[in-house]
Structures are given as C-alpha cells and as structure tokens.
Design an enzyme around this catalytic site. Structure first.
Site, mmCIF file in Angstrom:
data_model
loop_
_atom_site.group_PDB
_atom_site.id
_atom_site.type_symbol
_atom_site.label_atom_id
_atom_site.label_comp_id
_atom_site.label_asym_id
_atom_site.label_seq_id
_atom_site.Cartn_x
_atom_site.Cartn_y
_atom_site.Cartn_z
ATOM 1 C CB CYS A 186 -0.979 -0.028 1.176
ATOM 2 S SG CYS A 186 -2.394 1.064 0.922
ATOM 3 C CG HIS A 245 -3.446 -3.706 3.225
ATOM 4 N ND1 HIS A 245 -2.361 -3.153 3.850
ATOM 5 C CD2 HIS A 245 -4.117 -2.674 2.679
ATOM 6 C CE1 HIS A 245 -2.370 -1.838 3.696
ATOM 7 N NE2 HIS A 245 -3.429 -1.515 2.977
ATOM 8 C CD GLU A 254 -0.743 -5.833 5.682
ATOM 9 O OE1 GLU A 254 -0.763 -6.426 4.588
ATOM 10 O OE2 GLU A 254 -0.919 -4.604 5.773
#
Lengths: 1079, 281
Positions: B102, B231, B233
């Site tokens: 990002c 994302h 994670e």
C-alpha cells in the site's frame, strides 16, 4: 524565494481502458509551493524531483527575476510555464486559487519543507496552495463552483484570474505590490505570503470587575476589551453570578484579576469543560433520590448503584468510570478496554471538514490520554446531517457576510473529515451510522468515539489506568506548536451558534503529527514508564490540561515564554488557552526528562519543558519574568457557583411509563386530548391490504434512517490492525451491521463488540416534545443498545454504556424537564439490564439562530438527542452471532411481544399511520431482561445461527435486512403469532416495540431452542429477589429459503417480494445522497 | 551481523512518520517463521547499509507516511532515495527481498525500484488517485499472471482474496509501450480479477481504482522487490474475511473446526522460504 508548481494529471494515457461511469476529467488541479529558502542554482532539478516524476507530476521553478536570473533566462522559464499549463489543460481560460488564510494549518507546506531539506535546500518556510485551471467560456462560473466546494471563507481566500492575469501575476514582478512583501520590487504579487496579524502588545491586563451590570454582561458575552482598540477578544461565557463569585474571590485577595486569570477561569468553568447544567441541582425536581443534579443522581448514581449491587460480577468488569478522559472495563486479566464518545457539532457547523477531523482526532487523544495512555483500536461515528438537497442559504449575521456552508458540503465534508482522520491514523472505523433531517441544517450533530486498549499494569508494576503527577515533575508539552487556532473553542461551544461565534474557534487537524505523537507515546515512552501522568490538550488548551493535572500534585508553575509558537505575535492569554491541535501534556520525572525529549526528537515531534508541577496549591503562570496568573486550585476547581436552573412544563400527550417496568400505560381518551394543538393522523378505516403492506416495506427500506450507507462504510478503513472480524457490512450482501466486533489482542480469545442506538424520533409527535417521549427515547435507546449486543452473543453484566446528550437551549426550563425525563428513562433501563454508564458527554447548545437569504431571522434546532454507545466483551470471539441468514431451511423465531403503537415509528411517519395513540413505542424492561438472559444462554449453547435486535422499521425491516445480508430468501407467516393479542399485521410488521429479537436456528438445534423457550415460559417466579422476570413471549414465524424472495403469509393470503426489489430499495434509497462523492 | 537467528530470517519492518501497518506486518512475518525487527524511518536511513547487512527481508508497511502530502508515498520515497538508495540496490543484488504494501508500494513505485523495465532511476510507473475519486476499503479478487517474475511470492495459490484500503491506487504508465513491456517482461505481479480469475478489464468494482491493465502489484526484474497495493497481512485469519460467519456456521454444522488460515499467509511463507534458500548457503 522560488515557486514550484507541481501539477498532477489525472489522465495521461489515451490507452487507458474505458472506465464504467467515468465522468469527464474535472478541471486540472495543481499545487503551488511557495518556498522561502536558499539553494544553489545547480540543485534546481533536485528541488523539482522532490515533487515531480514527469509522468503525472510536472513542475517549474520560478525565481524572482531580479534576484537570481537574467532577463532571458526568466522569459524562457515563463514560456516553459505557459506551455506546461497548456499541456495540462488545453484551452485554459482562467484559474481559481485557494489561499489558506494566515496561520491556517498547512500540512503540505510543512512536509514540503521537510523533504526539501533532504536535497540540501535551506528552507525557512514553505506554504502550499491549490489552484485549478479551467477551460471554457464559462470559466468564471466554474471557478465559483470550485471555490464553493473547496474553500471555506473562514480558512481560505479565493482568488480568480483570467489566463493573462495569471501569467502576469505568476511570472512578472508587480510594481504596484504593497510594501508587505519582503522585497516588493522582485516578487510577483502571487508569491506573497501574508503574515499572521500580531496581537496587541503582549502586556498583561488587569481587568476590573467593579463595573456596571451592563458592562459585566458585555464582558461575559463578548470578552475582554483591548484597551486601545476597544475590540473584544471573544466570549468568556461566564454568567453574572460567576463573575460575582470571581469578583468576591479577588476582593478577599485585595487585587484585580489579570486577563490570563479571567480567561483561565472562563475555560475551566465553561459548560464544555465543567458540564454545569448536568451538575446543577434542579429546583422542583421530584427525583426521589436526592437533588444533586442529573449527573450525580441519574448517571453516576445509577452506575454506582449497579456496581454496588454487583449482579453478574459487573463490579469486577468495570474498572474506571467518570474520572478520566474515558471509561474503562476489563478485557481479561492482562488488558483493559477504554471507550469514549464526544461530539464536535459547533466546529463542524463552521468548517465541516476541519470540525469533523478535529472531532475524531480529539477523541483519539482522549484515548491516548486515558490512564497512562491507551492504544486506539477502533473509531466510532454518528452523524445527523442536513439533507444534501436542502436549498436554504443561511447566514450567521443579518448583513449576510457570514454564510453557513451549503447543505451538500456539510454532508460531504463531515463524512470525509472523520474518514481522513481515522484512515491516516491507522485506526479501524467499523462502527457508525448516518441520519439526515432538515433540523440539522443549522448545526449538524457529529459524534466521534474511540475505543482503546491498555495493559492492566505497566512493566514497572504501576496500574495503567491510574496516574498522578508529583511535585517536581517537569511539565512537558508535546506535539504541534501553538497558534491562534481554536481560541475560545470551549467557551464558544457553550453557546448557540450565531454571528458572535469566533472564527478562530475553527481548527484544522493534522493526523500526521498526531500519529507521530501517538507512536512516540505508545511505542517509546509508555513501555519504558517514562512519565507519571498525561492528558490531552483539548478544550481550553494548556489552561485546562495543566489546570487539571495540577490537582494531582496540588500545584503547577508554567513558563509561558517557553511554549513553542507557530508564528510571532501571540499574546500570553492566547498562548495559554489556544486549542491548537495534536498536543498532549505530560508529567515527567526530572531523571527521565532528557530521555523523553530525545525520544520525541527521534520521531520529529516537538516536545518542550514548559514548567514544573509543585505542591503550592496554586496554578502559577510566568511570562518574561513576570507572574501573570496566580490562581488557587481550590478556587479554580471548587469556586464555581451552582447554576440556578428551574424545571418547566412539558406536555403529556400520553401517560408516563410505569416507573418500575417502563411499560407505557394504555393510552386513554383523556391522554390523547391533553394537548389540543396536536392531532393524530386520521386513522384510515380500511386496514391496508397484505399487498399494500408488503409494498410499503420497500418504502421503508429506502427511508433515510434505514437505507444502506455502504458508501460511507467503505470509505472508512476497517481492516487496518487486522482485528475487526464482524465488519461494518454484514454478510455477502453487505448490509450495514448493527453490531461490529474485533479481537483486540491476537493471542487472547476475548472480543469487543460495539453498537450504538439513537432514537430522537420517539421524543416528539408532530414536533411536540412530551414527557413520555423523552423517557421512551432514552429507555429504548439504552435497552436496544444492550439488546443489539446480547443478540450478537454478549451477556448482561459484560456490557458498558456511554451517554451523549445533544440538547438545545440547555438552560430553558422545559428543555430541562425534557432532560430530566430522558435521564429517568436512561436510569430505569440501565438498572433493569445491569448495564452501567462508564463515561459520557453533553452538548447543551445546538440551536442555530441566524438569517435567511432575505435577511429574516431564522432559528433551527435539532430535536433533543441521546446517543447510547455500548461496548460488550465476549469471553470467546467465536461466540459472536452475526445478523445475516446463514442457510436455507433454518427456522425463524420472533422473540418478545409487540405493542401496536405506530405513531412515532418510521412507518407511521412515512405513511401517516398513527394508529389510535400518540404513544411512543412501548418497552417492558422486565420482559426484556428475562428475554436477554435467556438469549445469552442460547447463544452460549451455540443454538443461534443468526440474530438481530428488532428496532427501527420493525420486524419487516429486520427480516428483509437479514435476508439481503445473507443473500437468502425467507417465508414468514403471522396467523399464529403469539406476541400480539388480536393479530394486527400492520403492527406486527412495522411497530418498533422494544424487547424483541429475530433469530434463525439450524433445524438440528430448533428442538433444544424451543425446549429452552418453553421452559422459560413456565417460569413465573422471579429467579432472584430483585429480578422482575416476566413470562416469555415467542413465535416460530417462518423459515429461511434458498429462493431469493420474501414471502409473507397472513389470513389465507400471500404476498411475495423479490430480493432484487428489496435490494434496490435498501441500497438505492440514499444513492442520490451520496452521489456527489464520485464527482 | 547475521541475517539469521536460529534459522529465522530477519525481517526489518519500517515504522513511524505516519506508517501504520507495522504491527500486523510483523505478526505476519513472525507467523511465517521470520524474526521481525521494527526500525524507525529516520534510524533506518541513518545506517541503512548496516541494518540491511543483517536483514533478509526489508518490508515497508501501509499507512499514510507524511500524511500523503505531496503525493501518496512521495515523502517516504524522497527520504529513502536521498539516503538509502545505493544500500537498497546492493541489498537486492545480494539476494535480499523487499516487500512494500500500500503506502510502501507507492514509495517503491515512486523510487523507480519496481515496474521499471529499463532499470533506470526514473520511474516508468506512477500511482494516482482512484478513478472513482474516493478512498475505498474492501476485499477484492486478485490473480497472478503466469509469466510474473515475482511468481514465487504467490506459489501455492493462483488467486487471492485480499482487502484493499486506499485513495491513490491507480497505476498509470509513462507511455502505452511501457505498459505492454511490463506485462511481457513479467513485471506485473498481481492483477485485479473477477471470480473466475480473469482480469477485471478495468471495470469497477472488480477493478477498484481504474488501474491500468488491472495492475495491483508490480515487481522489479529479479522478482525480489514486490510492491502491492492489497494488504495480505490483514487477511491471514479466515475470521477476517467477509464471509467468515457463514463459513464458521457451516463448519459447526458439519462437526468440524473451520479453517483458521487463508492463502494470504502463503505470501509470507514463500518469502521466508526464499530467504532461507538464499541466505543459508
């Protein structure tokens, strides 16, 4: 001095795929950075490289002609500049430029300066501006539209230029330039940055209070007068009684107060900081349990009673109430959760973006400043906004020089402000709601909340929710610098919005600075235990934060000239009360001072020692070697007189609810006629047909209070931190969830569930506020917030609440009676459901009085509003139950009885169906408590596949929402519904009676669930002596189906609505409201 | 300094200055067997060479570095480029892996470290405001092109279901030729796709931002530097997916434990595996 015009292009590649719904490219926006600094000529391209990539960002540098460049060089630059603009916006005719007013927060300028330093430029200051290049003959019209959308006259100046004027203003020195410019002959007028106006000499005034009553009133309302100019500094907001108390105090001291002392007292005693209306004993109050005021008796008193009673172990669950920046509960043996909800209505009325942004950043700091500092783990929001199509132009002054922002701008900017704050800070924002109404055209209601996480103990063994500054600790201010922003914010929000409201009360937040501040605190200072206390600099600025913390050590001495300033020319009183954002005040033991300052420096956060905590009993302020304030803490915090407030009369449209159960008494003919000025809608003789009723569900699904606000939910990051597992959009269908939940600690199984309830429409009928309505509004908001959490798997005793009151004309006697009734309703529900209030806030002056386009005076006030925010802790996150239907074949149950009152429901309002009474929806708290206990046991046993609290829009909306969320159909029948004697389908579908839950149960679990219900039905005796258990009412009303339709059967008839129609109504209802976001 | 600690490759995660995803990014690498260490941006640039010498994977999390002022990721890119570019280039040459997510992705693109077929310092790609004009936070479908040189990061699954959260995520290229070269040379690492795994064709909502060629992630020519807007994670646990509650109920009815993890974890597992292969020699 040179200029970079860095020009982002939206579209460069003609080969970009055609994009669905793509609008023509908007006018090209460009940024200009005005940089005052010195650089070597050869590093010119390095300067440009900081801003430009030559793909989408192009730029040129301008140097004032006579300083660094030859004529030829200069004209080459000008032609390059003209070419660049032409390529950016072919056929551009004009430019509109938005220039921040002097002193307005300019984060882009600050960042530009920081980045330029990496290239070796010695930057003194950098300022940013935005401008738009506009093509077309009507460029001036377009320019005005841009200005209206992006500029706020309180913050910006707007300048329009034709193409020729622009090139001249940008490229050639202006001989007629005013002497304000540092080197007038060399600098084109456009490059001049106006300095902030200096305050009058930094002398401290001594202000006599031995003056006429008229002068005293003027002093209170308009502030201290400057001796030379006689201009007033802005509202003190003190009453004549307050000023009298102050005068007496200084008489005994045999001296007159200084301006700094008066301002300090005004901040500390303001309604905003002190909540004096809630603290005042109300004359004529027949509360039955003391006369210590609304807060003491109804809110804190109720919480103390609940904690003392300690049912369900709630006493061990609740850790901190009403004593800090937030309230706190236990997550588990190692962690605490704190929660706080604030309002930021007045600033949002003046500058919707800045007001909403500082609202969310401010409540984030409440969390950072709770105990020894909590980590923000979730944001909440709640907006009551004007309808964007509201065409009214309103002004604060009769000369129509001070306009309110347009309605659609308020809507867009409030939504953007809270999103920007949360997204930039890396805090998920899962929980919120948006409502619209004409009553919010004057002041919107902007609720902002933050949930925090903190360990029970720091590594040095201290309890993390307790703090205390000690004598000798350094006072450290960390975060941003101090400017004139937010002066008199606290005193201003304690009054109605009017012409006198100070424009300096507007602040623009800077989430970047605050994030660095939070990182330093939570990752550096807190783990190492380097401070003894901290608090946020919010309302009242340093005067308030140091004044509060000084109580911990019993004294403080402040060296005001050490406070770092954004610019020169602030008077000492301004430095002392400025609400410039992103600042915290810490109490740091001297032995840790160097380390603390070094840690802040590493994060590039400015931190300064500005004084020392003492035990002198005095708050002492020094400036340039002189004591400019010396106030006794006892007087500062204890000298405030009680407000003299009287209760008035509110109409009784219906009987008051039964005090014990909260049930509304049956409406009587007499009650209906109590107020001759209010008449019921004529009840239609014919009951609507089944088809008509189901078709009305579509109207209700597109109602502003019920329709989807998905467009807002997806603009607010809710996945950051990777904790939110019950998201703002429920199910594959993405229906706005009533409850969201997160798992704050990855290694621990506990979850935190969040919800809100706010039902101001129950408070009145056709605009008349009545006592029963106020009680119902509060009782139902409290009960439904608790019920929403229990439906999702929480248990009573593991739920904590917050109250946020938004009132108007807060000292009006009838409004005080309304407040008292609201507090009564809130207290009954909290006691019955064992749900304590742990924190809250009140905002008492939300009325707007101003002028319309024709200069006629206009008064607008929102209805009395109570927001209840609830937080529940689940011992195991896997026990969470979501709202969406899960599988076809599951049985549908409706639990709880229905009362046929439609008068104040959304359905009644939309279709003019009031039924036979004015009464608000009814609420039987004893029945609700029994149901919630049973339901918590059922969810714990894993019997429930989906559940939602039946609320606004009634059963029909609850079924439709769960179907849409699960992308499944349902078939429901009400012929044998047990919850209403003499079944009235209209009431069953649309009444908003409290105490009801809709749930679906897997076939293999249905028997055990029914057995549980049947057993509860037999229980006629209370389980505990103080419980008021009622027999349970329930019905199996249907089944979840695979066919994507909703079938309603009644009295032999059947009506079918396709899921597509429901979806179009629910998701399309507010499509126009949010459409501007994409423009 | 060793790049290992008991066979756990060291992962240096940048933090501070407005970055905000470091907690979950560290957790993701730790779960995959890495040893994350957090470094403040200014501390990193002060001694980038020394820090990278002891690092197997260098990770830039998401967030709003410098508040997105002067452009998303620009501020971070300027600091890194001014102070640490040679150290980063050497690090990659020595086999190190770089992951930017990002805001970290925006910074890597701005520095020209990814998506740059000519391998010059000037970037060939840029990331601009979403075509919709609005920030969007939601799950999207992604697929890895077969020819992606960064394919090893995604081994184990052809498609991914990950959240995005950005207002500036739209890739554009310096010229139409750049775009073609990117695909042909395998520098496009992930593309927004429909349910069947086919590229989204630029159409919202499958392509959330109007990104050129549906690009969601790009790499350098070695595949070792990966810059992705989505994302992973934030999607390691099944419970964080939007369809979790129904999946969990289904598993309950079948008497099973619902699967706790998703394919998002493969990205970190693959990175750690590669780091072990490269640095254990």
């Amino acid at each position: 001095m040179f200029l970079v015009d860095s020009l982002p292009l939206a579209l460069l590649l003609p080969s970009l795929p055609a994009h669905q719904g793509e609008t023509p490219p908007p006018p090209a926006v460009a940024w200009a950075y005005l940089i005052d600094g010195t650089t070597a000529e050869h590093s010119e391209s390095a300067v440009l490289d900081v801003f430009c990539d030559s793909i989408t960002r192009h730029g040129v540098l301008h140097f004032p002609a006579s300083e660094t460049q030859s004529e030829a060089n200069s004209s080459a630059k000008q032609s390059a500049y003209a070419q660049l603009l032409e390529s950016l916006c072919p056929d551009w005719q004009g430019v509109v430029e938005i220039v921040p007013r002097p002193g307005v927060t300019d984060t882009a300028g600050t960042v530009a300066a920081r980045l330029l330093r990496t290239t070796g430029v010695e930057v003194r200051t950098a300022h940013s501006r935005r401008f738009w290049l506009i093509a077309g003959g009507d460029w001036q019209v377009q320019a005005e539209a841009r200005a209206a959308r992006y500029a706020n006259p309180l913050l910006h100046q707007v300048r329009c230029y034709s193409a020729a004027e622009w090139l001249a203003a940008t490229c050639s020195p202006d001989p007629s330039d005013t002497p304000r410019s540092p080197s007038p002959s060399a600098v084109p007028s456009r490059f001049v940055v106006e300095p902030v106006q200096s305050s009058p000499p930094t002398k401290v005034l001594s202000v006599s209070l031995e003056i006429s009553p008229a002068d005293l009133l003027a002093l209170a309302k308009y502030g201290i007068a400057e001796p030379e100019t006689k201009t007033r500094r802005g509202p003190l907001g003190l009453s004549p009684a307050d000023l009298q108390a102050i005068a007496q105090h200084f008489q005994t001291l045999q001296r007159t107060p200084t301006d700094v002392e008066l301002e300090t007292l005004a901040q500390t005693w303001s309604e905003h900081c002190r909540h004096r209306i809630f603290a005042a004993p109300l004359q004529g109050a027949q509360t039955g349990f003391g006369t210590g005021g609304i807060f003491n008796d109804f809110i804190r008193g109720t919480t103390e009673e609940i904690l003392h009673r300690n049912r369900d172990g709630v006493g061990g669950f609740v850790v901190s109430t009403f004593s800090d920046n937030a309230g706190a509960v236990a997550l588990n043996d190692s962690w605490l959760i704190c929660d706080k909800v604030e309002t930021h209505n007045s600033p949002s009325a003046l500058d919707p973006f800045g007001g909403a942004l500082t609202g969310i950043l401010g409540v984030n700091r409440d969390c950072l400043g709770f105990g020894l500092g909590a980590t923000p783990i979730a944001n909440r929001y709640g907006f009551f906004l004007p309808e964007p199509s509201d065409p009214r132009l309103l002004y604060r002054d009769s000369d129509r020089q001070a306009p309110l922002p347009a309605a659609e701008k308020i809507v867009e900017e409030v939504i953007r402000g809270v999103g920007f704050g949360g997204n930039c800070s890396g805090i998920p924002t899962p929980q919120g709601f948006v409502r619209f109404g004409a009553a919010y055209r004057g002041k919107p209601l902007v609720f902002c909340g933050t949930v925090g996480l903190l360990p029970r103990h720091l590594s040095d063994g201290r309890k993390a929710h307790e703090k205390s500054a000690r004598c000798g600790d350094a006072i450290v201010m960390a975060g941003g610098r101090v400017g004139k922003d937010g002066i008199h914010g606290a005193t201003f929000s304690s009054e109605a919005l009017s012409a006198g409201s100070p424009a300096t009360a507007v602040q623009l937040g800077d989430p970047f600075t605050q994030k660095k501040l939070a990182d330093t605190l939570l990752n550096g200072l807190r783990p190492a235990g380097l401070y003894r206390s901290l608090t946020d600099n919010g309302a009242g600025g340093l005067s308030s934060s140091i004044g509060e913390m000084a109580q911990e050590s019993n004294g403080a001495e402040v060296w005001l000239d050490k406070v770092p300033l954004k610019y020169a020319g602030l008077a000492p009183w301004e430095i002392w009360i400025s609400e410039a954002q992103e600042r915290m005040t810490l109490a740091v033991p001297q032995k840790h001072l160097a380390e603390v300052l070094a840690l802040f420096a590493a994060h590039e956060v400015e931190a300064t020692e500005i004084g020392v905590f003492t035990d002198s009993g005095q708050l002492r302020v020094q400036y340039q070697g002189q004591t400019i304030a010396d106030l006794s803490l006892a007087f500062l915090h204890g000298g405030v007189p009680d407000k003299d407030l009287k209760l008035g009369v509110l109409p009784d449209l219906v009987g008051l609810p039964d005090a014990a159960s909260g049930t509304a008494t049956e409406p009587t003919a007499k009650a209906e006629r109590t107020d001759p000025t209010v008449s019921l809608d004529t009840p239609s003789l014919a009951t609507p047909s089944l088809e008509e009723l189901t078709a009305r569900l579509l109207g209700l699904l597109s109602h502003q209070a019920i329709a989807s606000y998905r467009a807002v939910s997806t603009r607010y990051d809710h996945d950051v931190q990777a904790t939110v597992f019950a998201k703002p959009l429920a199910g594959v269908g993405g229906v706005n969830a009533l409850v969201t939940a997160l798992r704050p600690v990855a290694e621990a199984p506990q979850a935190v569930a969040l919800t809100q309830s706010c039902l101001p429409h129950y408070g009145s009928y056709k605009g008349t506020i009545d006592r029963a309505g106020m009680r119902a509004m509060a009782g139902l908001a409290t009960e439904s917030a608790v019920r929403q959490l229990v439906a999702s798997g929480c248990a009573l005793g593991r739920i904590a609440l917050q109250d946020n009151f938004c009132w108007s004309r807060g000292e009006d006697s009838a409004m005080l009676t309304a407040l008292l009734e609201t507090a009564t309703g809130l207290r009954s529900a909290a006691l019955a459901l064992n749900a304590p209030f742990i924190s809250g806030k009140d905002s008492m002056f939300n009325e707007f009085s101003g002028f319309d386009e024709a200069g006629r005076s206009v008064a607008i006030e929102p209805p009395p509003t109570l927001l209840v925010s609830a937080l529940g802790v689940l011992d195991d996150w896997r026990g969470f139950v979501s709202e969406e239907f899960k599988f076809a074949g599951d049985s549908l149950f409706l639990l709880g009885a229905t009362c046929p009152y439609l008068a104040r429901t959304h359905y009644g309002g939309l279709f003019h169906r009031s039924g036979k009474t004015f009464a608000p929806p009814s609420l039987d708290l004893a029945a609700s408590e029994s149901l919630l206990r049973l339901f918590a046991a059922a969810t714990a046993a894993g019997e429930i596949a989906s559940a939602s609290a039946v609320g606004e829009g009634g059963v029909a909306v609850a079924v439709a929402r769960a179907a849409l969320a699960g992308a499944l159909g349902a078939s429901v029948a009400f012929d044998s519904y047990a919850g209403l004697s003499a079944v009235d389908l209209e009431a069953v579908l649309f009444a908003e009676t409290g105490g009801r839950i809709l749930c679906s149960v897997a076939p293999e679990k249905a028997e055990s669930f029914k057995a549980r219900l049947a057993a509860a039905q037999q229980e006629t005796h209370p389980k505990e002596s103080d419980s008021m258990a009622r027999p349970l009412v329930w019905s199996e009303i249907g089944v979840v189906e695979a066919a994507r339709q909703l079938t309603v059967s009644f009295a032999g008839g059947q009506s079918v609505l396709g899921l597509e129609a429901l979806s179009a109504a629910y998701f399309g209802g507010l499509a126009n409201t949010y459409k501007r976001e994409n423009s | 300094m060793s790049r290992f600690h008991k066979s756990s490759p060291k992962v240096t995660v940048l933090a501070g200055f407005g970055l905000n995803g470091e907690d979950e990014l560290e957790r993701a690498f730790a779960l995959a067997g890495g040893a994350p260490q957090r470094v403040l941006v200014t501390d990193f640039i002060a001694e980038a060479e020394a820090i990278l010498a002891g690092t197997a994977i260098f990770a830039l999390p998401g967030g709003f570095s410098f508040g997105d002022d002067t452009g998303g990721g620009n501020g971070l890119a300027q600091l890194l480029a001014a102070e640490a570019r040679p150290a980063l280039v050497d690090f990659v040459a020595s086999g190190g892996l770089v992951l930017g997510i990002c805001n970290g992705c925006q910074a890597l693109v701005r520095m020209g470290l990814v998506g740059n077929p000519t391998a010059a310092d000037d970037p060939e790609l840029a990331i601009v405001e979403n075509a919709s004009g609005t920030y969007e936070a939601r799950f999207v479908r992604l697929a890895t092109p077969a020819q992606a040189v960064a394919g090893f990061w995604f081994a184990g699954a052809d498609s991914y279901h990950l959240p995005i959260a950005h207002g500036e995520g739209r890739f554009i290229a310096r010229s139409p030729q750049t775009a073609e070269t990117l695909l042909a040379s395998g520098l496009v690492a992930l593309r927004y796709s429909d349910l069947s795994g086919m590229p989204a064709g630029g159409v919202h909502p499958a392509n959330p931002n109007g990104s050129l060629l549906d690009i969601a992630a790009v790499s350098d020519a070695s595949g070792q530097v990966l810059a992705m807007m989505p994302h992973p994670e934030r999607a390691l646990a099944s419970a964080l997916r939007p369809d979790w509650h129904r999946m969990a109920e289904l598993a309950r009815r079948q008497g099973e434990e619902p699967s706790a993890t998703t394919t998002a974890g493969f990205i970190f597992d693959n990175a750690i595996r590669r780091a072990r292969e490269v640095f254990s020699v």
